[in-house]
Design a protein around this motif. Structure first.
Motif, mmCIF file in Angstrom:
data_model
loop_
_atom_site.group_PDB
_atom_site.id
_atom_site.type_symbol
_atom_site.label_atom_id
_atom_site.label_comp_id
_atom_site.label_asym_id
_atom_site.label_seq_id
_atom_site.Cartn_x
_atom_site.Cartn_y
_atom_site.Cartn_z
ATOM 1 N N PHE A 1 0.844 -1.210 0.000
ATOM 2 C CA PHE A 1 0.000 0.000 0.000
ATOM 3 C C PHE A 1 0.878 1.258 0.000
ATOM 4 N N VAL A 2 1.887 1.271 0.873
ATOM 5 C CA VAL A 2 2.748 2.452 1.025
ATOM 6 C C VAL A 2 3.570 2.685 -0.247
ATOM 7 N N LYS A 3 4.146 1.613 -0.787
ATOM 8 C CA LYS A 3 4.999 1.730 -1.987
ATOM 9 C C LYS A 3 4.172 2.158 -3.196
ATOM 10 N N THR A 4 2.979 1.580 -3.359
ATOM 11 C CA THR A 4 2.149 1.863 -4.534
ATOM 12 C C THR A 4 1.528 3.256 -4.457
ATOM 13 N N ASN A 5 1.039 3.629 -3.273
ATOM 14 C CA ASN A 5 0.314 4.904 -3.127
ATOM 15 C C ASN A 5 1.200 6.074 -2.724
ATOM 16 N N GLN A 6 2.468 5.756 -2.385
ATOM 17 C CA GLN A 6 3.414 6.806 -1.971
ATOM 18 C C GLN A 6 2.825 7.663 -0.843
ATOM 19 N N ARG A 7 2.202 6.996 0.123
ATOM 20 C CA ARG A 7 1.711 7.718 1.295
ATOM 21 C C ARG A 7 1.644 6.770 2.491
ATOM 22 N N ALA A 8 1.580 7.349 3.690
ATOM 23 C CA ALA A 8 1.507 6.537 4.907
ATOM 24 C C ALA A 8 0.108 5.943 5.036
ATOM 25 N N PRO A 9 -0.034 4.807 5.720
ATOM 26 C CA PRO A 9 -1.377 4.273 5.968
ATOM 27 C C PRO A 9 -2.188 5.297 6.768
ATOM 28 N N PRO A 10 -3.476 5.453 6.473
ATOM 29 C CA PRO A 10 -4.303 6.419 7.213
ATOM 30 C C PRO A 10 -4.231 6.211 8.727
ATOM 31 N N SER A 11 -3.995 4.961 9.153
ATOM 32 C CA SER A 11 -4.023 4.629 10.586
ATOM 33 C C SER A 11 -2.682 4.842 11.278
ATOM 34 N N SER A 12 -1.661 5.344 10.558
ATOM 35 C CA SER A 12 -0.299 5.373 11.100
ATOM 36 C C SER A 12 -0.188 6.206 12.383
ATOM 37 N N GLY A 13 -0.717 7.436 12.366
ATOM 38 C CA GLY A 13 -0.699 8.265 13.577
ATOM 39 C C GLY A 13 0.664 8.782 13.967
ATOM 40 N N ALA A 14 1.675 8.652 13.106
ATOM 41 C CA ALA A 14 3.028 9.100 13.441
ATOM 42 C C ALA A 14 3.161 10.609 13.236
ATOM 43 N N GLY A 15 3.982 11.229 14.074
ATOM 44 C CA GLY A 15 4.173 12.676 13.991
ATOM 45 C C GLY A 15 5.287 13.056 13.030
ATOM 46 N N MET B 1 5.338 16.645 4.315
ATOM 47 C CA MET B 1 5.682 15.998 3.040
ATOM 48 C C MET B 1 6.064 14.551 3.320
ATOM 49 N N PHE B 2 5.536 13.617 2.514
ATOM 50 C CA PHE B 2 5.817 12.184 2.685
ATOM 51 C C PHE B 2 7.114 11.834 1.971
ATOM 52 N N HIS B 3 7.974 11.058 2.634
ATOM 53 C CA HIS B 3 9.231 10.593 2.025
ATOM 54 C C HIS B 3 9.336 9.080 2.196
ATOM 55 N N LEU B 4 9.519 8.376 1.090
ATOM 56 C CA LEU B 4 9.636 6.905 1.118
ATOM 57 C C LEU B 4 11.100 6.497 1.126
ATOM 58 N N LEU B 5 11.451 5.580 2.009
ATOM 59 C CA LEU B 5 12.789 4.975 2.052
ATOM 60 C C LEU B 5 12.585 3.496 1.723
ATOM 61 N N ASP B 6 12.648 3.178 0.419
ATOM 62 C CA ASP B 6 12.244 1.844 -0.045
ATOM 63 C C ASP B 6 13.427 0.881 -0.088
ATOM 64 N N GLY B 7 13.264 -0.213 -0.814
ATOM 65 C CA GLY B 7 14.314 -1.232 -0.873
ATOM 66 C C GLY B 7 15.636 -0.714 -1.404
ATOM 67 N N ASP B 8 15.593 0.216 -2.377
ATOM 68 C CA ASP B 8 16.841 0.818 -2.893
ATOM 69 C C ASP B 8 17.591 1.519 -1.768
ATOM 70 N N ARG B 9 16.840 2.263 -0.964
ATOM 71 C CA ARG B 9 17.447 3.011 0.144
ATOM 72 C C ARG B 9 18.025 2.075 1.206
ATOM 73 N N ILE B 10 17.295 0.982 1.473
ATOM 74 C CA ILE B 10 17.785 0.007 2.460
ATOM 75 C C ILE B 10 19.069 -0.629 1.941
ATOM 76 N N ALA B 11 19.091 -0.979 0.646
ATOM 77 C CA ALA B 11 20.277 -1.620 0.048
ATOM 78 C C ALA B 11 21.495 -0.706 0.142
ATOM 79 N N THR B 12 21.326 0.586 -0.181
ATOM 80 C CA THR B 12 22.476 1.501 -0.150
ATOM 81 C C THR B 12 22.956 1.732 1.288
ATOM 82 N N LEU B 13 22.006 1.813 2.233
ATOM 83 C CA LEU B 13 22.373 1.984 3.647
ATOM 84 C C LEU B 13 23.166 0.783 4.153
ATOM 85 N N VAL B 14 22.654 -0.417 3.849
ATOM 86 C CA VAL B 14 23.297 -1.659 4.313
ATOM 87 C C VAL B 14 24.664 -1.842 3.646
ATOM 88 N N ALA B 15 24.735 -1.580 2.338
ATOM 89 C CA ALA B 15 26.010 -1.744 1.608
ATOM 90 C C ALA B 15 27.064 -0.772 2.139
#
Length: 541
Positions: free
Chosen positions: A260-274, A299-313
């Motif tokens: 849902f998050v990756k496809t819609n580029q937004r947080a779940p409505p129920s997230s409640g995070a500040g 503003m919504f920012h996605l840190l997807d699999g590419d971001r995880i790969a670069t961080l881990v590498a």
């Protein structure tokens, strides 16, 4: 429950769960997956394949996971797991597909015996199968169909009930390595990964909290259990769990979860995070994870699999270097064509690491990563892990550090190896690894985002009459059929700054997926639209 099959029982099991008319089944990237109400026959027949596979590999445990991951609640599926906890080999995928499509119980028996004959399988030898399922309402019924098949094939059964998909992979690997990988129980899983997390943190404390959206799937209760094995939140990480309602199976993946998050580029409505709160979302069976946050301007920012790969590498590369092992161990990153061009450039130009590109599908990335000393792979959708070659593990175990600094890096590296579920992408262990890295760097989500700027991109779906017309080469980056179409795409790409685009047939529906990148959002959108028009015209011809 061991012992050879009898032909009568296999026919009887197939008769109890007859195949529906007119349905053609395909073992896809993640096994069989479709509407749950037409899967009974597939489950029983897949169980026969699992028993045969176990016999073929000398009676080792083979896994069966009943899940449909990020699909809607009314779907389900099954995938088979090899003895080392990895994906089923392609040859056996084909056997499973053919078995699933046999028209009669007699044909099922005939094919079962044919597989045994052609593969020199002794049907009197032991077969062992490990079983688990996610929280879908149809799971119990489909599990009973599996058990009917396993009993008919004379297989020994270990039923773990509810597990995440990666936990099932972990159990299979533990059982076949006599506990060398870990203890094959749920508690063993939590102890291994909880303990490794504590060792890898080395007293550092992650900043802020982590809100985890569990997609209302099996990951919710399992994460709640794992937290008991982590350092107390005063010393370690405070995890806030949301979307963990497994009592209502119809809520699974609805308006939440990694897909849902990756496809819609937004947080779940129920997230409640500040603002600036770190969040991540799992998928329904907890083998994928994506991170995201909202900045001070919402503003919504996605840190997807590419971001995880670069961080881990980046982190593992630093540890290899600072522990003094850079001459002996080389790190590589595996991506698909969907990886953002900025991520690819960052790995090549900043990290100076080798990047390989494979077709879409975890099995291709995993296989490529196995050929490296340390292979980091994550699909953009958040499914990935790190693979360490047997020689690399021996080198690290035998290495004598020459300074306290080297020893500290080496100890952290060893803890990270234990924290990574190398058998398969595991959302829970991947999230813990990300948290360890952010703690060591003293970063929040904003600093992580600041490592490079993603190129604007657009993904479109073009419905076509026959997706099989579209054939690709070069890890799906070039269309070779229909002829002449790639030239037209290339001409459009040339007109766009930092332009890149490719088109590939969908693996699941009569559609072609078009991906495009450009220096600006307008250029990426325009390029995607033009390439989609080219594909549409070719598909109609």
């Amino acid at each position: 429950m061991t012992g050879a099959h009898s032909s009568g029982t296999i026919v009887e099991a197939a008769e109890m769960h007859p195949a529906p008319n007119g349905v053609v089944y395909q073992y896809g990237t993640a096994g069989f997956r479709t509407k749950a109400d037409i899967l009974d026959s597939v489950m029983t027949r897949c169980a026969l394949i699992a028993a045969l596979r176990s016999r073929k590999v000398g009676g080792q445990w083979i896994g069966m996971m009943i899940t449909a991951s990020h699909n809607p609640p009314e779907d389900n599926g099954v995938k088979l797991v090899e003895a080392m906890g990895n994906m089923l080999t392609e040859k056996w995928e084909a056997l499973a597909t053919e078995m699933a499509n046999k028209p009669t119980p007699e044909a099922v028996l005939e094919y079962y015996e044919e597989i045994a004959f052609k593969n020199n399988i002794d049907l009197k030898s032991p077969a062992r199968v490990v079983l688990a399922r996610d929280t879908r309402a149809s799971g119990a019924r489909l599990q009973a169909c599996v058990i009917d098949g396993l009993k008919a094939a004379g297989a020994e059964i270990r039923d773990f009930g509810y597990l995440t998909t990666p936990q099932l992979h972990y159990m299979v690997r533990c059982l076949n390595t006599n506990g060398a990988y870990g203890t094959p129980t749920e508690q063993g899983y939590y102890e291994k990964f909880g303990g490794a997390f504590k060792r890898a943190l080395r007293g550092k404390k992650p900043t802020g909290t982590l809100t985890v959206d569990c997609a209302n799937g099996v990951g919710g209760p399992k994460l709640a259990e794992l937290i008991k094995y982590l350092p107390p939140k005063s010393e370690g990480l405070e995890i806030i769990i949301v979307n963990d309602n497994v009592v209502k199976p119809e809520a699974l993946n609805v308006e939440c979860g990694a897909d849902f998050v990756k496809t819609n580029q937004r947080a779940p409505p129920s997230s409640g995070a500040g603002p600036n709160d770190r969040c991540c979302s799992l998928d329904g069976d907890a083998d994928r994870v994506v991170y995201y946050f909202k900045d001070g301007n919402s503003m919504f920012h996605l840190l997807d699999g590419d971001r995880i790969a670069t961080l881990v590498a980046t982190f593992l590369g630093d540890l290899v270097r600072t522990s003094g092992l850079a001459d002996q161990i080389k790190l590589g990153v595996v991506q698909t064509a969907y990886a953002n061009g900025a991520a690819t450039h960052f790995v090549k130009d900043n990290l100076k690491l080798k990047v390989e590109c494979t077709p879409t599908g975890v099995k291709y990335l995993h296989h490529e990563a196995e050929g490296m000393d340390i292979g980091v792979y994550f699909e953009a959708n958040g499914h990935g892990t790190v693979v360490f070659s047997p020689d690399t593990l021996k080198t690290i175990a035998a290495y004598e550090p020459r300074s306290p600094g080297q020893k500290e890096s080496l100890d952290t590296l060893k803890a990270c190896i234990d924290l990574i579920n190398s058998a398969v992408g595991d959302a829970l262990s991947d999230a813990l690894l990300v948290e360890v890295i952010l703690a060591h760097k003293n970063w929040g989500a904003e600093e992580w985002l600041g490592t490079y700027n993603d190129l604007p991109n657009r993904l479109l779906k073009v419905i076509v009459k026959d997706r099989n017309m579209f054939k690709t080469a070069d890890a799906e980056r070039q269309l070779v059929k229909p002829e002449g179409v790639q030239k037209l795409i290339d001409a459009e790409v040339q007109k766009v700054r930092q332009g890149r685009s490719f088109a590939r047939a969908s693996g699941t529906e009569d559609a072609v997926r078009v991906y495009a990148e450009g220096a600006t959002r307008a250029e990426a959108d325009d390029l995607a639209r033009k390439v989609a028009e080219i594909v549409k015209a070719a598909g109609a011809a």
